[in-house]
Design an enzyme around this catalytic site. Structure first.
Site, mmCIF file in Angstrom:
data_model
loop_
_atom_site.group_PDB
_atom_site.id
_atom_site.type_symbol
_atom_site.label_atom_id
_atom_site.label_comp_id
_atom_site.label_asym_id
_atom_site.label_seq_id
_atom_site.Cartn_x
_atom_site.Cartn_y
_atom_site.Cartn_z
ATOM 1 C CG ASP A 66 36.248 34.671 35.764
ATOM 2 O OD1 ASP A 66 36.485 35.203 36.859
ATOM 3 O OD2 ASP A 66 36.045 35.341 34.743
ATOM 4 C CB THR A 86 35.052 41.905 28.035
ATOM 5 O OG1 THR A 86 35.428 42.505 29.280
ATOM 6 C CG2 THR A 86 35.017 42.996 26.972
ATOM 7 C CG ASP A 126 35.524 37.107 31.213
ATOM 8 O OD1 ASP A 126 35.066 38.249 31.059
ATOM 9 O OD2 ASP A 126 36.087 36.729 32.265
#
Length: 270
Positions: free
Chosen positions: A219, A42, A8
Site C-alpha cells: 500500500d 516489511t 507488506d
C-alpha cells in the site's frame, strides 16, 4: 501459476486496528496448502514481526522474512541470515549532521534495538518502539560504537515539517542513499542497494521462482519497488496513488480483507 506471495504488514496484512483477520489468515493458509511460498516483506525490524510469523505459521524450514525494507532477509526457522545490508557509523554521522541542519529529529536501528540521540524523545520514536515491541535506548551519536551495524535511519516529524525536510535534502544525498517514505511522518534512509524489490528478487532467485510467478501486495511508497518487480503487483484499495498506478491488480482495502481477496482471486481461483 504463482509460487511466491510477498505481503507488506501495515496498511496491507493488518487492518487499522493492527489485527490479522481470520479471513486473511485462512487465505494465507490455503495458499500455503497449495505449495505457494508466503513471505512477509516489511519496513519493520525483525522484532516487530516475530509474533506475526508465529500467528501465520510462516516458520517452516524453508520460510523467510524480509525486514527493514529489504536490509535483512532471514530464515524464520533456523534464524540464519540470508542477506544483511547495513549503514555504518560514518553514514549515521553524515545523516545526523544533516538532520541538525534541517532541524529534523531522527532515530536509528541495529538488528534488535531502536536508538534515539535526542534527549527530548519524539512521540513518533515512542510509537515506533511500541508498535514493534522493541527496546528503545537513548544513545548520543558520539557514543555510538564505531562498528555498529545500522539497519536504517529514519527522519521523523509532523507530516508538514517532514515534507519541508524532504524538500531541502541535498541532491547528492538522494544518490548516496535509498529513501522511502513509509508513512506521512517517517522517512527511512538505507544503504542504496536496499529495497523490498531487490530483496524479493534475490529471494525468488534463491528459491528458483521466476519473476512472473511472484505476487507482491502493498500500500505504501516503500512497497513500490516490489510492486514494480512482481509478475503481478497488487495494490490495496487504500494504497497511495503511485502504487496503484504501477500495480496490475487492485484489491479491497486492509479493512476489507484485501489480502484475502487478492489471494482468493489470483491464487485460489475462488
Amino acid at each position: 501459476m504463482y509460487k511466491l506471495i510477498a505481503i507488506d504488514i501495515d496498511g496491507t496484512l493488518m487492518n487499522d486496528r493492527k489485527e490479522i483477520t481470520k479471513e486473511v489468515n485462512d487465505a494465507i493458509q490455503a495458499a500455503k496448502a497449495k505449495g505457494v511460498k508466503v513471505v512477509i516483506c516489511t519496513g519493520r525490524p525483525i522484532a516487530g514481526v516475530r509474533s506475526i510469523i508465529e500467528e501465520l505459521k510462516l516458520n517452516d524450514e524453508d520460510d523467510f522474512v524480509v525486514t527493514f525494507n529489504g536490509a535483512l532477509v532471514q530464515n524464520t526457522y533456523s534464524k540464519d541470515v540470508e542477506s544483511q545490508i547495513t549503514l555504518n557509523y560514518n553514514d549515521l554521522k553524515e545523516i545526523h549532521d544533516l538532520s541538525l541542519k534541517l532541524n529534523s529529529p531522527l532515530h536509528f536501528f541495529d538488528t534488535e534495538n531502536l536508538y534515539t540521540p535526542n534527549r527530548k524523545i519524539s512521540t513518533y520514536t515512542i510509537h515506533e518502539a511500541h508498535i514493534n515491541k522493541i527496546p528503545l535506548n537513548y544513545l548520543p551519536i558520539d557514543e555510538v560504537p564505531k562498528d555498529m551495524l545500522i539497519s536504517k535511519v529514519m527522519y521523523i516529524d509532523e507530516p508538514e515539517r517532514l515534507n519541508a525536510t524532504i524538500a531541502n535534502i541535498p541532491e547528492f544525498f538522494w544518490d548516496k542513499y535509498t529513501f522511502v517514505k513509509s508513512t506521512p511522518f517517517f522517512l527511512e534512509i538505507l544503504d542504496p542497494r536496499v529495497s523490498k524489490g531487490n530483496a524479493i528478487k534475490q529471494l525468488a532467485e534463491k528459491l528458483s521462482i521466476k519473476q512472473e510467478e511472484v505476487i507482491c501486495i502493498g500500500d505504501g511508497e516503500n512497497d513500490l519497488s516490489m510492486i514494480e518487480y512482481a509478475g503481478c503487483g497488487v495494490a490495496m484499495a487504500n494504497a497511495v496513488s503511485v502504487v496503484k498506478e504501477v500495480a496490475q491488480f487492485q484489491t479491497l482495502s486492509n479493512n476489507e480483507n484485501g489480502v484475502a481477496y487478492a489471494i482468493e482471486k489470483l491464487v485460489l481461483g475462488t
